[in-house]
Scaffold this motif. Structure first.
Motif, PDB file in Angstrom:
ATOM      1  N   THR A 171       0.833  -1.208   0.000  1.00 27.17           N
ATOM      2  CA  THR A 171       0.000   0.000   0.000  1.00 27.17           C
ATOM      3  C   THR A 171       0.861   1.249   0.000  1.00 27.17           C
ATOM      4  O   THR A 171       0.584   2.219  -0.721  1.00 27.17           O
ATOM      5  N   LEU A 172       1.925   1.248   0.797  1.00 23.97           N
ATOM      6  CA  LEU A 172       2.855   2.381   0.796  1.00 23.97           C
ATOM      7  C   LEU A 172       3.509   2.549  -0.568  1.00 23.97           C
ATOM      8  O   LEU A 172       3.706   3.675  -1.049  1.00 23.97           O
ATOM      9  N   GLN A 173       3.825   1.455  -1.212  1.00 28.58           N
ATOM     10  CA  GLN A 173       4.434   1.543  -2.540  1.00 28.58           C
ATOM     11  C   GLN A 173       3.418   2.037  -3.572  1.00 28.58           C
ATOM     12  O   GLN A 173       3.743   2.868  -4.435  1.00 28.58           O
ATOM     13  N   GLN A 174       2.177   1.552  -3.455  1.00 29.02           N
ATOM     14  CA  GLN A 174       1.142   1.941  -4.417  1.00 29.02           C
ATOM     15  C   GLN A 174       0.805   3.422  -4.310  1.00 29.02           C
ATOM     16  O   GLN A 174       0.502   4.082  -5.314  1.00 29.02           O
ATOM     17  N   THR A 175       0.890   3.977  -3.113  1.00 30.75           N
ATOM     18  CA  THR A 175       0.575   5.393  -2.899  1.00 30.75           C
ATOM     19  C   THR A 175       1.815   6.287  -2.947  1.00 30.75           C
ATOM     20  O   THR A 175       1.760   7.435  -2.533  1.00 30.75           O
ATOM     21  N   ARG A 176       2.928   5.733  -3.412  1.00 25.59           N
ATOM     22  CA  ARG A 176       4.176   6.482  -3.629  1.00 25.59           C
ATOM     23  C   ARG A 176       4.857   6.942  -2.345  1.00 25.59           C
ATOM     24  O   ARG A 176       5.706   7.835  -2.377  1.00 25.59           O
ATOM     25  N   TRP A 177       4.517   6.328  -1.218  1.00 23.38           N
ATOM     26  CA  TRP A 177       5.199   6.675   0.019  1.00 23.38           C
ATOM     27  C   TRP A 177       6.431   5.806   0.238  1.00 23.38           C
ATOM     28  O   TRP A 177       7.273   6.127   1.083  1.00 23.38           O
ATOM     29  N   LEU A 178       6.544   4.730  -0.481  1.00 26.10           N
ATOM     30  CA  LEU A 178       7.706   3.855  -0.404  1.00 26.10           C
ATOM     31  C   LEU A 178       8.442   3.932  -1.743  1.00 26.10           C
ATOM     32  O   LEU A 178       7.940   3.440  -2.757  1.00 26.10           O
ATOM     33  N   PRO A 179       9.610   4.561  -1.754  1.00 27.62           N
ATOM     34  CA  PRO A 179      10.288   4.847  -3.026  1.00 27.62           C
ATOM     35  C   PRO A 179      11.018   3.639  -3.622  1.00 27.62           C
ATOM     36  O   PRO A 179      12.241   3.646  -3.794  1.00 27.62           O
ATOM     37  N   VAL A 180      10.263   2.593  -3.931  1.00 27.37           N
ATOM     38  CA  VAL A 180      10.823   1.429  -4.620  1.00 27.37           C
ATOM     39  C   VAL A 180       9.837   1.014  -5.708  1.00 27.37           C
ATOM     40  O   VAL A 180       8.642   1.323  -5.634  1.00 27.37           O
ATOM     41  N   SER A 181      10.347   0.321  -6.691  1.00 29.17           N
ATOM     42  CA  SER A 181       9.474  -0.158  -7.757  1.00 29.17           C
ATOM     43  C   SER A 181       8.674  -1.361  -7.276  1.00 29.17           C
ATOM     44  O   SER A 181       9.100  -2.089  -6.378  1.00 29.17           O
ATOM     45  N   LYS A 182       7.512  -1.567  -7.886  1.00 30.65           N
ATOM     46  CA  LYS A 182       6.685  -2.708  -7.494  1.00 30.65           C
ATOM     47  C   LYS A 182       7.390  -4.024  -7.778  1.00 30.65           C
ATOM     48  O   LYS A 182       7.296  -4.972  -6.977  1.00 30.65           O
ATOM     49  N   ALA A 183       8.092  -4.102  -8.894  1.00 27.06           N
ATOM     50  CA  ALA A 183       8.798  -5.344  -9.235  1.00 27.06           C
ATOM     51  C   ALA A 183       9.849  -5.688  -8.186  1.00 27.06           C
ATOM     52  O   ALA A 183       9.999  -6.851  -7.783  1.00 27.06           O
ATOM     53  N   SER A 184      10.581  -4.677  -7.723  1.00 26.71           N
ATOM     54  CA  SER A 184      11.603  -4.917  -6.703  1.00 26.71           C
ATOM     55  C   SER A 184      10.984  -5.359  -5.391  1.00 26.71           C
ATOM     56  O   SER A 184      11.484  -6.274  -4.723  1.00 26.71           O
ATOM     57  N   LEU A 185       9.896  -4.706  -5.003  1.00 24.31           N
ATOM     58  CA  LEU A 185       9.233  -5.068  -3.749  1.00 24.31           C
ATOM     59  C   LEU A 185       8.663  -6.477  -3.827  1.00 24.31           C
ATOM     60  O   LEU A 185       8.765  -7.256  -2.860  1.00 24.31           O
ATOM     61  N   ILE A 186       8.071  -6.827  -4.961  1.00 28.08           N
ATOM     62  CA  ILE A 186       7.535  -8.178  -5.133  1.00 28.08           C
ATOM     63  C   ILE A 186       8.654  -9.211  -5.035  1.00 28.08           C
ATOM     64  O   ILE A 186       8.506 -10.248  -4.372  1.00 28.08           O
ATOM     65  N   PHE A 187       9.786  -8.933  -5.650  1.00 28.43           N
ATOM     66  CA  PHE A 187      10.899  -9.880  -5.621  1.00 28.43           C
ATOM     67  C   PHE A 187      11.432 -10.061  -4.203  1.00 28.43           C
ATOM     68  O   PHE A 187      11.610 -11.195  -3.725  1.00 28.43           O
ATOM     69  N   VAL A 188      11.668  -8.954  -3.500  1.00 28.78           N
ATOM     70  CA  VAL A 188      12.239  -9.042  -2.150  1.00 28.78           C
ATOM     71  C   VAL A 188      11.269  -9.728  -1.194  1.00 28.78           C
ATOM     72  O   VAL A 188      11.657 -10.621  -0.423  1.00 28.78           O
ATOM     73  N   PHE A 189      10.014  -9.336  -1.248  1.00 30.53           N
ATOM     74  CA  PHE A 189       9.036  -9.921  -0.326  1.00 30.53           C
ATOM     75  C   PHE A 189       8.775 -11.386  -0.661  1.00 30.53           C
ATOM     76  O   PHE A 189       8.546 -12.201   0.243  1.00 30.53           O
TER      77      PHE A 189
END
Length: 271
Positions: A171-189
Motif C-alpha cells: 500500500t505504501l508503494q502503491q501510494t508512492r510513500w515507499l520509493p521502490v518499484s513494485k517489481a523490486s518489492l515483489i521480488f524481495v518480499f
C-alpha cells in the motif's frame, strides 16, 4: 488444496476424513473455501459478486479433482506423494509466490476503486493473502464444529501476519510513500516469504520470524500484558481474600516472620 487434505489426514482431529466419507458435499465446500476463500473475502469487501470467481470452470474442476484425489485415491498414493518432503517444499514455495502476487494484485485492484482508501487497500491485500485462514471459523461451521477461541485474528499464524505486513508495504508503494518499484518489492518480499515458509516447513516449526521483533516492540507500544493482569488480580479479588492473596506470593521466611509477629500481637492484646 493439498494442504487442506494433508493437514486433516495428518492429525485426524478435525474429522475431515470422516466428513469426506459421510458428507462429501460439505467436505467439497470446505475444500472450495480453502482454495478460493481469499477471492470471496476480497469481492465481499469491494462490493463485487462473491460467487463471481466460481464462473472459472477450469479452476473449479482442477480444485475438485485435487480434492477427490486427496481423499479417495487408492492407497492414499496422491496424498503420500504431495506429503513427501521435497515435493511438499516445492508446493510450499509456489504457494508463497502466489500469495505475494495476490496481495499485490488485490491492492492494485482496491486502489483502482479507492485512490485514497489506505485502510481499504490494506484490508483487501490482507484478505487476498490470508483469506483461507480468516475464513477458518466458517469452514468449521460447514463441518459442524464451532470453536470461536481458534479465531485467526486472535491467534495469527505466520502467513496471516506476513500478509498483513506485506499489505502495508504494498500500500505504501502503491501510494508512492515507499520509493521502490513494485517489481523490486515483489521480488524481495517473495524471497522473504519463500525462505521463511520453506524453512518452517522443513524444520516442522510453528514459530514465527516476527516473534523476536514483536517481543521488543509490543511491550513498548501496547504495554506488558502480564503487568496489567497482575494489577487486575490484586484489585479484582474479594476484600476478604486480598490479604491471603498477597501473602501467598511472599517467600516462606517472610511468611514465618509475619505469622510470628501476628501471634505476639495477639498475645499482647490478650494480656
Amino acid at each position: 488444496m493439498w494442504c487442506y487434505g494433508g493437514g486433516a489426514k495428518a492429525s485426524n482431529t478435525l474429522g475431515s476424513v470422516e466428513l469426506s466419507r459421510r458428507h462429501p458435499v460439505a467436505s467439497w465446500l470446505c475444500a472450495m473455501l480453502h482454495c478460493f476463500g481469499s477471492y470471496i473475502l476480497a469481492d465481499l469487501l469491494l462490493g463485487e459478486p462473491i460467487i463471481d470467481y466460481f464462473s472459472n470452470s477450469s479452476s473449479i474442476l482442477l480444485a475438485s479433482g485435487v480434492w477427490y484425489l486427496i481423499f479417495f485415491c487408492p492407497l492414499d498414493l496422491f496424498y503420500k506423494c504431495v506429503c513427501f518432503l521435497p515435493v511438499k517444499l516445492i508446493f510450499v514455495a509456489m504457494k508463497e509466490v502466489v500469495r505475494v502476487r495476490k496481495i499485490a494484485v488485490g491492492i492494485h485492484h482496491a486502489h483502482h476503486h479507492y485512490h485514497h482508501g489506505w485502510f481499504i487497500m490494506i484490508a483487501t491485500g490482507w484478505v487476498k493473502g490470508s483469506g483461507v485462514a480468516l475464513l477458518s471459523n466458517l469452514e468449521q461451521l460447514l463441518r459442524g464444529v464451532w470453536k470461536p477461541e481458534t479465531n485467526e485474528i486472535l491467534h495469527m499464524s505466520f502467513p496471516t501476519k506476513a500478509s498483513l505486513y506485506g499489505a502495508i508495504l504494498f500500500t505504501l508503494q502503491q501510494t508512492r510513500w515507499l520509493p521502490v518499484s513494485k517489481a523490486s518489492l515483489i521480488f524481495v518480499f517473495t524471497m522473504f516469504m519463500v525462505s521463511c515458509k520453506v524453512f518452517l516447513t522443513a524444520t516442522h516449526s510453528h514459530s514465527s520470524p516476527f516473534d523476536v521483533l514483536e517481543g521488543y516492540i509490543c511491550p513498548v507500544l501496547f504495554g506488558a500484558t502480564w503487568g496489567g493482569d497482575h494489577h487486575h488480580d490484586n484489585h479484582g479479588a474479594p476484600h476478604g481474600m486480598g490479604l491471603g492473596t498477597q501473602h501467598s506470593g511472599l517467600p516462606a521466611k517472610a511468611k514465618e516472620e509475619l505469622s510470628e509477629g501476628f501471634r505476639k500481637k495477639k498475645t499482647k492484646k490478650a494480656d
